[in-house]
Design a protein around this motif. Structure first.
Motif, PDB file in Angstrom:
ATOM      1  N   ILE A  65      15.686   1.252  -1.494  1.00  0.00           N
ATOM      2  CA  ILE A  65      16.513   1.961  -2.305  1.00  0.00           C
ATOM      3  C   ILE A  65      16.930   3.181  -1.917  1.00  0.00           C
ATOM      4  CG2 ILE A  65      14.701   3.021  -3.914  1.00  0.00           C
ATOM      5  CD1 ILE A  65      18.036   1.030  -5.142  1.00  0.00           C
ATOM      6  N   VAL A  66      16.054   3.796  -1.135  1.00  0.00           N
ATOM      7  CA  VAL A  66      16.513   5.192  -0.437  1.00  0.00           C
ATOM      8  C   VAL A  66      16.239   4.791   1.011  1.00  0.00           C
ATOM      9  CG1 VAL A  66      15.640   7.608  -0.150  1.00  0.00           C
ATOM     10  CG2 VAL A  66      15.664   6.681  -2.596  1.00  0.00           C
ATOM     11  N   GLY A  67      17.267   5.000   1.878  1.00  0.00           N
ATOM     12  CA  GLY A  67      17.141   4.841   3.116  1.00  0.00           C
ATOM     13  C   GLY A  67      16.366   5.855   3.905  1.00  0.00           C
ATOM     14  N   GLY A  68      16.215   5.377   5.340  1.00  0.00           N
ATOM     15  CA  GLY A  68      15.424   6.489   6.096  1.00  0.00           C
ATOM     16  C   GLY A  68      13.814   6.081   6.304  1.00  0.00           C
ATOM     17  N   ASP A  69      13.577   5.782   7.426  1.00  0.00           N
ATOM     18  CA  ASP A  69      11.911   5.326   7.375  1.00  0.00           C
ATOM     19  C   ASP A  69      11.069   6.628   7.455  1.00  0.00           C
ATOM     20  OD1 ASP A  69      12.536   2.785   7.772  1.00  0.00           O
ATOM     21  OD2 ASP A  69      12.908   3.051   9.846  1.00  0.00           O
ATOM     22  N   LEU A  70      10.222   6.658   6.822  1.00  0.00           N
ATOM     23  CA  LEU A  70       9.044   7.834   6.958  1.00  0.00           C
ATOM     24  C   LEU A  70       7.879   7.106   7.733  1.00  0.00           C
ATOM     25  CD1 LEU A  70       9.024   8.989   3.249  1.00  0.00           C
ATOM     26  CD2 LEU A  70       9.927  10.276   5.412  1.00  0.00           C
ATOM     27  N   ASP A  97       1.069  -1.286   0.151  1.00  0.00           N
ATOM     28  CA  ASP A  97      -0.038  -0.064   0.080  1.00  0.00           C
ATOM     29  C   ASP A  97       0.799   1.203   0.062  1.00  0.00           C
ATOM     30  OD1 ASP A  97      -2.487  -1.206   0.104  1.00  0.00           O
ATOM     31  OD2 ASP A  97      -2.320  -1.539   2.252  1.00  0.00           O
ATOM     32  N   ALA A  98       0.403   2.004  -0.836  1.00  0.00           N
ATOM     33  CA  ALA A  98       1.492   3.639  -0.651  1.00  0.00           C
ATOM     34  C   ALA A  98       1.253   4.118   0.578  1.00  0.00           C
ATOM     35  CB  ALA A  98       0.501   4.611  -1.629  1.00  0.00           C
ATOM     36  N   VAL A  99       0.339   4.211   1.375  1.00  0.00           N
ATOM     37  CA  VAL A  99       0.314   4.778   2.596  1.00  0.00           C
ATOM     38  C   VAL A  99      -0.433   3.724   3.615  1.00  0.00           C
ATOM     39  CG1 VAL A  99       0.711   7.260   2.115  1.00  0.00           C
ATOM     40  CG2 VAL A  99      -1.574   6.272   2.206  1.00  0.00           C
ATOM     41  N   ARG A 100      -0.234   4.107   4.941  1.00  0.00           N
ATOM     42  CA  ARG A 100      -1.108   3.369   5.968  1.00  0.00           C
ATOM     43  C   ARG A 100      -1.425   4.297   7.116  1.00  0.00           C
ATOM     44  NH1 ARG A 100       1.812  -2.249   8.217  1.00  0.00           N
ATOM     45  NH2 ARG A 100      -0.714  -2.556   8.945  1.00  0.00           N
ATOM     46  N   ASP A 101      -2.424   3.930   7.654  1.00  0.00           N
ATOM     47  CA  ASP A 101      -3.240   5.073   8.740  1.00  0.00           C
ATOM     48  C   ASP A 101      -2.270   4.789   9.912  1.00  0.00           C
ATOM     49  OD1 ASP A 101      -4.717   7.052   9.872  1.00  0.00           O
ATOM     50  OD2 ASP A 101      -6.233   5.780  10.122  1.00  0.00           O
ATOM     51  N   THR A 102      -1.186   5.428  10.046  1.00  0.00           N
ATOM     52  CA  THR A 102      -0.253   5.144  11.236  1.00  0.00           C
ATOM     53  C   THR A 102       0.937   6.035  11.063  1.00  0.00           C
ATOM     54  OG1 THR A 102       0.995   3.730  12.746  1.00  0.00           O
ATOM     55  CG2 THR A 102       1.110   3.102  10.270  1.00  0.00           C
ATOM     56  N   PRO A 103       1.254   6.611  12.414  1.00  0.00           N
ATOM     57  CA  PRO A 103       2.430   7.391  12.344  1.00  0.00           C
ATOM     58  C   PRO A 103       3.652   6.707  12.647  1.00  0.00           C
ATOM     59  CG  PRO A 103       1.277   7.641  14.760  1.00  0.00           C
ATOM     60  CD  PRO A 103       0.188   6.865  13.541  1.00  0.00           C
ATOM     61  N   LYS A 104       3.650   5.443  12.772  1.00  0.00           N
ATOM     62  CA  LYS A 104       4.581   4.469  13.139  1.00  0.00           C
ATOM     63  C   LYS A 104       5.470   4.410  11.810  1.00  0.00           C
ATOM     64  CE  LYS A 104       2.505   1.977  16.863  1.00  0.00           C
ATOM     65  NZ  LYS A 104       2.015   0.702  17.327  1.00  0.00           N
ATOM     66  N   PRO A 105       6.582   4.167  12.012  1.00  0.00           N
ATOM     67  CA  PRO A 105       7.378   3.795  10.683  1.00  0.00           C
ATOM     68  C   PRO A 105       6.984   2.571   9.711  1.00  0.00           C
ATOM     69  CG  PRO A 105       8.864   3.881  12.616  1.00  0.00           C
ATOM     70  CD  PRO A 105       7.504   4.077  12.832  1.00  0.00           C
ATOM     71  N   VAL A 107       3.003   8.977   5.663  1.00  0.00           N
ATOM     72  CA  VAL A 107       3.516   9.747   4.619  1.00  0.00           C
ATOM     73  C   VAL A 107       4.045   9.067   3.371  1.00  0.00           C
ATOM     74  CG1 VAL A 107       5.489  11.336   4.292  1.00  0.00           C
ATOM     75  CG2 VAL A 107       4.282  11.377   6.455  1.00  0.00           C
ATOM     76  N   TYR A 108       3.754   9.593   2.135  1.00  0.00           N
ATOM     77  CA  TYR A 108       4.070   8.546   0.842  1.00  0.00           C
ATOM     78  C   TYR A 108       5.458   8.866   0.772  1.00  0.00           C
ATOM     79  CZ  TYR A 108       4.176   7.940  -4.064  1.00  0.00           C
ATOM     80  OH  TYR A 108       4.342   7.418  -5.210  1.00  0.00           O
ATOM     81  N   ASP A 109       5.971   7.652   0.491  1.00  0.00           N
ATOM     82  CA  ASP A 109       7.392   7.455   0.163  1.00  0.00           C
ATOM     83  C   ASP A 109       7.523   7.141  -1.301  1.00  0.00           C
ATOM     84  OD1 ASP A 109      10.145   6.874   0.017  1.00  0.00           O
ATOM     85  OD2 ASP A 109      10.097   5.511   1.632  1.00  0.00           O
ATOM     86  N   ASN A 110       7.471   8.121  -2.085  1.00  0.00           N
ATOM     87  CA  ASN A 110       7.520   7.949  -3.616  1.00  0.00           C
ATOM     88  C   ASN A 110       8.687   7.003  -3.986  1.00  0.00           C
ATOM     89  OD1 ASN A 110       6.901   8.881  -6.233  1.00  0.00           O
ATOM     90  ND2 ASN A 110       8.947   9.476  -6.234  1.00  0.00           N
TER      91      ASN A 110
END
Length: 304
Positions: free
Chosen positions: A50-55, A34-42, A59-62
């Protein structure tokens, strides 16, 4: 979850059908995020990014979403072309949402009469989220199996948990739901029986996190380095299989191996392995069904 600890040195020789000595399982993972989930957790997307760091999940991680979608739009079709040209099947794992959201991919495997393995409802959902709620875990499994049967037209026989994150209850639930093999246990080069609380049979046919195209990312391998990894695994197992049958699984993800500069490793490995007449390009269901009927000649029931 309960299985006997029988070291390979204490087993009888395993003899595959038709004189084959090494079974190869080419596992292609059809996974939907899924593009996003309804949670503020990582948001846990499954596998290296491919691009590091947890959002946060909301928040959409394009970069990571569209990188993975490359496998569905392009990479998997490149893989289909290779499997077709080389005349070998793939064992395909599917999230339920892959069938719902990317049906063209799953249908292409069904049209080829390839094995389809249930692989959770969505890749971002882990069974360990329900470690302490067996009813919730069973609901996820049942929802997955329902979509599987509706789309495929037959019931699932095997299961691979998303990111291999199963619980101590998973195998018992799967047996009670009528499945006959599990891929989550990474501890063997041979099948073995797993005991279940219902007494229904369950065979372990191990997946691998080692001989896996994610190793290309972790180790910075290109096509030649990846091919060498595949061949090293094959050569050693093939030599050992002169005494007792083994299987070799390769874990493949279309957004990784399906990249143009990596795909040659897959094609050239298949061509290499096809030179050996006693190699069996097998499905997990073939292995599990055969082993349920023949396991007593390999590992005696109840031995510990």
């Amino acid at each position: 979850m309960n299985y006997d600890f029988i070291p390979i040195s204490q087993r009888k020789p395993l003899r595959w059908p038709n004189g084959k000595r090494l079974a190869i399982i080419l596992t292609t993972n059809f996974e939907y995020w899924d593009a996003v989930r309804d949670t503020p957790k990582p948001y846990y997307p499954g596998g290296p990014s491919i691009v590091g760091g947890d959002l946060p999940g909301n928040v959409y991680d394009n970069a990571n979403y569209t990188w993975r979608e490359y496998g569905q739009r392009v990479g998997v079709w490149r893989m289909f072309d290779i499997f077709d040209a080389e005349g070998v099947p793939s064992s395909c794992t599917i999230n339920a949402k892959m069938a719902l959201e990317r049906p063209q991919v799953v249908q292409a495997a069904l049209d080829r009469k390839w094995e389809i393995v249930a692989h959770n409802y969505v890749q971002t959902e882990l069974l360990t989220d329900n470690m302490f709620d067996e009813d919730a875990e069973r609901d996820v499994i049942r929802s997955t199996l329902k979509v599987y049967e509706e789309f495929c037209g037959f019931k699932a026989k095997g299961w691979l948990s998303s990111s291999l994150r199963s619980t101590l209850n998973t195998i018992d639930i799967l047996a009670e739901e009528g499945l006959i093999y599990i891929c989550d246990l990474l501890n063997d080069d041979q099948p073995y029986m797993v005991q279940t609380r219902s007494g229904k049979p369950m065979v372990s046919v191990s997946y691998t996190s080692e001989v896996n195209d994610f190793s290309f990312l972790r180790q910075g391998l290109g096509a030649e380095g990846g091919l060498q990894m595949f061949k090293e695994q094959f050569d050693w197992l093939y030599a050992e299989s002169a005494h007792t049958g083994k299987f070799m699984n390769i874990g493949l993800h279309p957004h990784v191996i399906g990249q143009p500069y990596r795909i040659r490793a897959l094609r050239d490995f298949i061509r290499y392995a096809k030179q050996f007449e006693d190699v069996w390009f097998a499905t997990r269901e073939e292995i599990a069904t055969w082993y349920m009927q023949n396991h007593e000649s390999h590992i005696e029931t109840g031995r510990a």
